[in-house]
Motif scaffolding. Structure first.
Motif, PDB file in Angstrom:
ATOM      1  N   LEU A 184     -25.941  42.032  69.039  1.00 32.08           N
ATOM      2  CA  LEU A 184     -24.712  42.159  69.816  1.00 32.08           C
ATOM      3  C   LEU A 184     -24.995  41.860  71.283  1.00 32.08           C
ATOM      4  CD1 LEU A 184     -23.461  45.415  68.084  1.00 32.08           C
ATOM      5  CD2 LEU A 184     -22.682  43.096  67.658  1.00 32.08           C
ATOM      6  N   LYS A 185     -24.081  41.166  71.928  1.00 26.95           N
ATOM      7  CA  LYS A 185     -24.286  40.737  73.309  1.00 26.95           C
ATOM      8  C   LYS A 185     -23.372  41.442  74.294  1.00 26.95           C
ATOM      9  CE  LYS A 185     -25.667  36.136  71.742  1.00 26.95           C
ATOM     10  NZ  LYS A 185     -25.378  34.670  71.800  1.00 26.95           N
ATOM     11  N   GLY A 186     -22.351  42.141  73.784  1.00 28.45           N
ATOM     12  CA  GLY A 186     -21.382  42.784  74.650  1.00 28.45           C
ATOM     13  C   GLY A 186     -20.047  42.073  74.577  1.00 28.45           C
ATOM     14  N   GLY A 187     -18.971  42.866  74.590  1.00 27.30           N
ATOM     15  CA  GLY A 187     -17.641  42.292  74.510  1.00 27.30           C
ATOM     16  C   GLY A 187     -17.107  42.169  73.098  1.00 27.30           C
ATOM     17  N   GLU A 188     -17.932  42.475  72.074  1.00 26.10           N
ATOM     18  CA  GLU A 188     -17.476  42.343  70.686  1.00 26.10           C
ATOM     19  C   GLU A 188     -16.611  43.543  70.268  1.00 26.10           C
ATOM     20  OE1 GLU A 188     -21.630  40.408  70.720  1.00 26.10           O
ATOM     21  OE2 GLU A 188     -20.716  42.240  71.505  1.00 26.10           O
ATOM     22  N   ILE A 189     -15.805  43.310  69.258  1.00 27.27           N
ATOM     23  CA  ILE A 189     -15.077  44.372  68.561  1.00 27.27           C
ATOM     24  C   ILE A 189     -15.652  44.440  67.148  1.00 27.27           C
ATOM     25  CG2 ILE A 189     -12.851  45.159  67.679  1.00 27.27           C
ATOM     26  CD1 ILE A 189     -11.519  43.632  69.940  1.00 27.27           C
ATOM     27  N   VAL A 190     -16.173  45.596  66.780  1.00 29.21           N
ATOM     28  CA  VAL A 190     -16.773  45.801  65.462  1.00 29.21           C
ATOM     29  C   VAL A 190     -15.822  46.677  64.648  1.00 29.21           C
ATOM     30  CG1 VAL A 190     -18.738  46.714  64.178  1.00 29.21           C
ATOM     31  CG2 VAL A 190     -19.101  45.584  66.390  1.00 29.21           C
ATOM     32  N   TYR A 191     -15.329  46.139  63.533  1.00 29.62           N
ATOM     33  CA  TYR A 191     -14.353  46.867  62.722  1.00 29.62           C
ATOM     34  C   TYR A 191     -14.925  47.106  61.320  1.00 29.62           C
ATOM     35  CZ  TYR A 191     -10.067  48.098  60.263  1.00 29.62           C
ATOM     36  OH  TYR A 191      -9.129  48.761  59.507  1.00 29.62           O
TER      37      TYR A 191
END
Length: 356
Positions: A184-191
């Motif tokens: 993960l690099k930042g800014g993601e949405i994990v659902y």
């Protein structure tokens, strides 16, 4: 003599295990510190900046949206996009080149990692926004939020700058699929998806079932629901929802399990459903042993249907049977079928009384 050698061996093993633990702990700390050292500062990060022997210059500040901090004597300094050690050198050079401090020694501590946030939503125990203060992959993040709840599935969707992708935790954990264990690099949405694939209708165990490793396709969900019950049809209606679009199609249950038709045995996702309707019926009345309604089997003929009803009574006759069938206009037609004629759904057979 033997006991002395055993004692020496035990001491050696204990020393060796202790040494290995120290080496492992030391290497882990080195990896953790290396990850933090490679962290790039960004807007929102809170820094504590200290200048050795200059307590008046000690400052706790937040990097602005423009990526800058305001520091005494030297004004605004852009720190976004560089490491803490890079920021220390930059501030030290500015203080020395401005003639404010000779050979300054700067120490920067990141108090809050806010520039690289990840949002975790869905069926997890601790949903929310989390900072990435070091190299973090999908499994690390899910461990941080307490993992999936009892209603959660193995299917995880990550929405990032490059688009949307789906991952299967079962493959990551049990098959060691490193490709799916994304960084993960930042800014993601994990659902994390919920277990809400519905299997309803004429099945042995109707209900909602989780999308987990090993249970993904239409055949998988029909299996966990116990398959169609005796009143169930040979076909099932599958409803899928993809990007807001609803799609429905019919599957032949027998063919699905017998041939494994990949075109119809599609993977299902949260919100999809399977419905097994009641099987088509035929009705037999008149002079038969067991009048009533019967399941219309595939390619069932008149004589096979009569066998289901126990055959004609002593007063009945196979030569005097009428077939009542509704045509395409909705009108009931009275036909005289042959024994080998195939029946259709809702056909009514009437065995008349023999006149002689």
């Amino acid at each position: 003599m033997y006991s002395d050698k055993l004692l020496i061996l035990r001491k050696f093993v204990k020393y060796f295990l202790t040494l290995m633990m120290v080496m492992f702990t030391g290497s882990w700390l080195l990896v953790a510190s290396a990850e933090e050292a490679n962290y790039l500062l960004g807007p929102g990060d809170v820094l504590k900046i200290a200048v050795y022997n200059n307590p008046d210059l000690t400052l706790e500040t937040r990097i602005s949206e423009a990526g800058k901090v305001s520091f005494p004597l030297i004004g605004e300094v852009e720190l976004a996009g560089i490491t803490s050690s890079g920021a220390e050198k930059k501030i030290a050079d500015l203080l020395e080149s401005g003639g404010f401090v000779k050979q300054p020694q700067i120490n920067i501590l990141v108090v809050q990692f806010q520039s690289k946030m990840v949002s975790v939503l869905g069926s997890v125990y601790k949903p929310g926004r989390y900072p990435l203060d070091r190299a973090t992959n999908l499994v690390d993040l899910l461990a941080l939020v307490g993992g999936a709840t009892q209603d959660g599935s193995d299917i995880v969707t990550i929405v990032g700058k490059s688009g949307k992708a789906e991952y299967d935790l079962h493959n990551i954990v049990f098959k060691g699929d490193g490709v799916q264990n994304v960084q993960l690099k930042g800014g993601e949405i994990v659902y994390v998806h919920a277990r809400d694939v519905s299997v309803m209708g004429q099945v042995n165990r109707p209900g909602k079932y989780a999308v987990v490793g090993g249970v993904r396709t239409v055949a998988d969900f029909l299996s966990v629901a116990g398959g169609a019950n005796p009143s169930g049809s040979d076909t099932a209606t599958v409803t899928t929802v993809r990007d807001g679009k609803i799609n429905r199609f019919e599957v032949d249950i027998d063919s699905l399990f017998r041939t494994g038709d990949n075109d119809l045995n599609v993977p299902l996702m949260s919100g999809d459903s399977i419905y097994v309707p009641r099987a088509p019926m035929v009705y037999i009345y008149g002079e038969v042993q067991r009048p009533g309604s019967f399941r219309l089997e595939r390619n069932m003929t008149v004589i096979q249907a009569l066998a289901q009803g126990g055959g004609p009574t002593a007063r009945g006759s196979q030569r005097n049977i009428k077939l009542h069938r509704r045509n395409v206009d909705g009108v009931i037609e009275k036909l005289s079928p042959a024994m080998t004629d195939a029946l259709k759904q809702d056909d009514v057979l009437y065995v008349q009384e023999s006149l002689f």
